[in-house]
Scaffold this active site. Structure first.
Site, PDB file in Angstrom:
ATOM      1  N   PHE A  55       0.800  -1.220   0.000  1.00  9.12           N
ATOM      2  CA  PHE A  55       0.000   0.000   0.000  1.00  9.12           C
ATOM      3  C   PHE A  55       0.832   1.269   0.000  1.00  9.12           C
ATOM      4  CE2 PHE A  55       0.746  -0.449   4.606  1.00  9.12           C
ATOM      5  CZ  PHE A  55       1.029   0.865   4.962  1.00  9.12           C
ATOM      6  N   LYS A 113      -1.659  -7.587  -8.833  1.00  7.89           N
ATOM      7  CA  LYS A 113      -2.565  -7.613  -7.679  1.00  7.89           C
ATOM      8  C   LYS A 113      -2.124  -6.530  -6.719  1.00  7.89           C
ATOM      9  CE  LYS A 113      -2.617  -9.045  -3.765  1.00  7.89           C
ATOM     10  NZ  LYS A 113      -3.364  -7.876  -3.153  1.00  7.89           N
ATOM     11  N   SER A 150       5.805  -7.177   3.761  1.00  7.43           N
ATOM     12  CA  SER A 150       6.417  -7.526   5.037  1.00  7.43           C
ATOM     13  C   SER A 150       7.281  -8.776   4.896  1.00  7.43           C
ATOM     14  CB  SER A 150       5.334  -7.767   6.096  1.00  7.43           C
ATOM     15  OG  SER A 150       4.624  -8.964   5.809  1.00  7.43           O
ATOM     16  N   CYS A 177       9.881   1.218   3.517  1.00  7.12           N
ATOM     17  CA  CYS A 177      10.902   0.232   3.876  1.00  7.12           C
ATOM     18  C   CYS A 177      12.277   0.884   4.006  1.00  7.12           C
ATOM     19  CB  CYS A 177      10.955  -0.907   2.870  1.00  7.12           C
ATOM     20  SG  CYS A 177      11.394  -0.390   1.208  1.00  7.12           S
TER      21      CYS A 177
END
Length: 441
Positions: free
Chosen positions: A150, A174, A227, A282
């Site tokens: 996101f 996706k 993640s 990140c």
């Protein structure tokens, strides 16, 4: 009732199978602006069928023609730059400046893809053995898929599909169910650029759709950003199914401050690194390692800077320095980490739990938060919080700081703030991570 997003399959918008939906928020206001459906096996099967049908003719399309489509796509991204940035801000909550950076970095990858004729050049070697010449050619892998997070609704998808497509593959994206609107707009612009139907497809969904992608025998390669636990799952399950997989996981990035550093300049760089995009990156600088006498002056400057930041809605003005986090679950998780840090004995130098937005709004806000006296046994020092929380650890010397950074299981980036060339060189040589900075955030 908010609209339910539709899948883009074979050049057409189609309804996903009815079932579970994920709310898409305007995080600045706390309002649901759309719903993202679960496509599951049925939706993925349909997208793969369209991508497979388009593959043969697309793979045979000359590279220069594929590059021309990317060139037109890049032009359309430029023409729609401001509207795309506003869309990113609306569904993600980034400041408009941050959203523009999201789009700009993505466009740079599209520009790289425009060089397909050079990217796809092969190699030849005559007489590798008597009467035998060697030749290397590059061929498309097949149907590829991207599973994106996101936090960068435009940039991360644009890291994936332009290169895959320009190399003659077809692609299924996706996107994160939390930010489907920007990727859908990218798909529209690809169609306007002249991309044949079925070369690029979008399926919405969560875990069920991810599993369908991982298990589908006709998908040859997968790219993922997210993640670490999910990255590990996707890598293991995808490779077990015989797919090529690249999976990028989480991070805990370290910023070393030496006693001879320019503290004012370092404070600006560190707060930008820690609190940019509300810490949902990140590459966020999440741990500051203050060496010796650097600790007290840096804590003072960092705390002053954090308290002066304007936190508020980003969707209707450009005055906020920092916007909301993505949804209520993220807000609550970050607040829980702050409570955990206090329970473990860290000291709050700046508390973002009860931030007052710059204007009345019911968004998902957590203000800049700084912990002092953090040690490596604390969860806030070891785990990726993915929010605007900076942990400051006090180090005896440079060697201890480098050792602390190297004990982390993550290895994205680290930076040192110093005027000493010897310290900078030792840091760059001995810290173990992928990206190293000297006096940059």
């Amino acid at each position: 009732m908010s609209m339910i997003c539709r899948n883009l399959i074979g050049g057409e918008l189609v309804d996903a199978p009815r079932g579970t939906v994920t709310p898409v928020y305007n995080p600045s206001r706390g309002e649901v602006i759309a719903q993202s459906p679960e496509s599951g096996v049925e939706g993925v099967d349909r997208a793969v069928s369209a991508a497979k049908t388009a593959l043969q003719s697309w793979a045979e399309t000359p590279a220069v023609e594929r590059a021309r489509i990317m060139l037109r796509f890049a032009g359309l991204l430029e023409e729609n730059f401001d509207a795309l940035a506003k869309l990113v801000t609306r569904e993600h909550g980034k400041t408009l400046e941050e959203a523009r950076g999201d789009i700009r970095r993505g466009i740079e990858m599209v520009e790289l893809a425009c060089g397909a004729p050079s990217i796809l050049m092969g190699q030849t070697m005559e007489n590798i053995a008597r009467g035998i010449d060697g030749r290397v050619e590059r061929h498309p892998v097949g149907v590829c898929a991207g599973i994106t997070p996101f936090n960068f609704p435009a940039m991360v998808p644009l890291w994936m599909f332009p290169i895959a497509i320009v190399c003659g593959n077809t692609f299924i994206l996706k996107p994160s169910p939390k930010v489907p609107l920007t990727p859908m707009r990218l798909g529209e612009l690809l169609g306007q650029a002249g991309l044949p139907a079925g070369v690029f497809n979008i399926v919405h969904g969560g875990a069920e759709t991810v599993d369908a992608i991982l298990e589908h025998p006709e998908i040859a390669a997968i790219s993922f950003v997210g993640s670490t636990p999910v990255a590990r799952y996707i890598y293991e399950k995808g490779t077990a199914s015989g797919k090529r997989v690249q999976a990028a996981g989480g991070a805990k990035n370290f910023m070393l401050i030496m006693p001879d550093a320019d503290f004012d300049a370092a404070a600006g760089q560190i707060t930008g690194a820690a609190f940019g995009c509300s810490g949902q990156r990140c590459m966020a600088g999440s741990v500051a390692l203050a060496v010796g006498a650097a600790a007290d002056p840096m804590i003072e400057r960092l705390s002053d800077t954090a308290r002066s930041m304007r936190v508020g809605p980003t969707d209707e003005n450009e005055s906020a320095d920092m916007g909301p986090v993505i949804d209520p679950a993220a807000r609550d998780r970050i607040r829980n980490y702050i409570e955990t840090g206090l329970g473990e004995g860290a000291k709050l130098a700046a508390d973002g739990r009860n931030v007052s937005p710059t204007e009345s709004a019911d968004g998902f806000f957590v203000g800049p938060t700084i912990f002092d006296h953090v040690n490596d046994g604390m969860r806030i020092a070891r785990e990726e919080i993915f929010g605007p929380v900076l942990s400051v650890m006090r180090m005896e010397d440079l060697d201890a700081a480098i050792d602390q950074a190297n004990r982390s299981p993550y290895g994205n980036g680290a930076v040192i703030f110093t005027r000493d060339g010897g310290a900078a060189r030792a840091f760059a040589r001995h810290v173990r991570c992928g990206m190293i900075g000297i006096n940059v955030g």
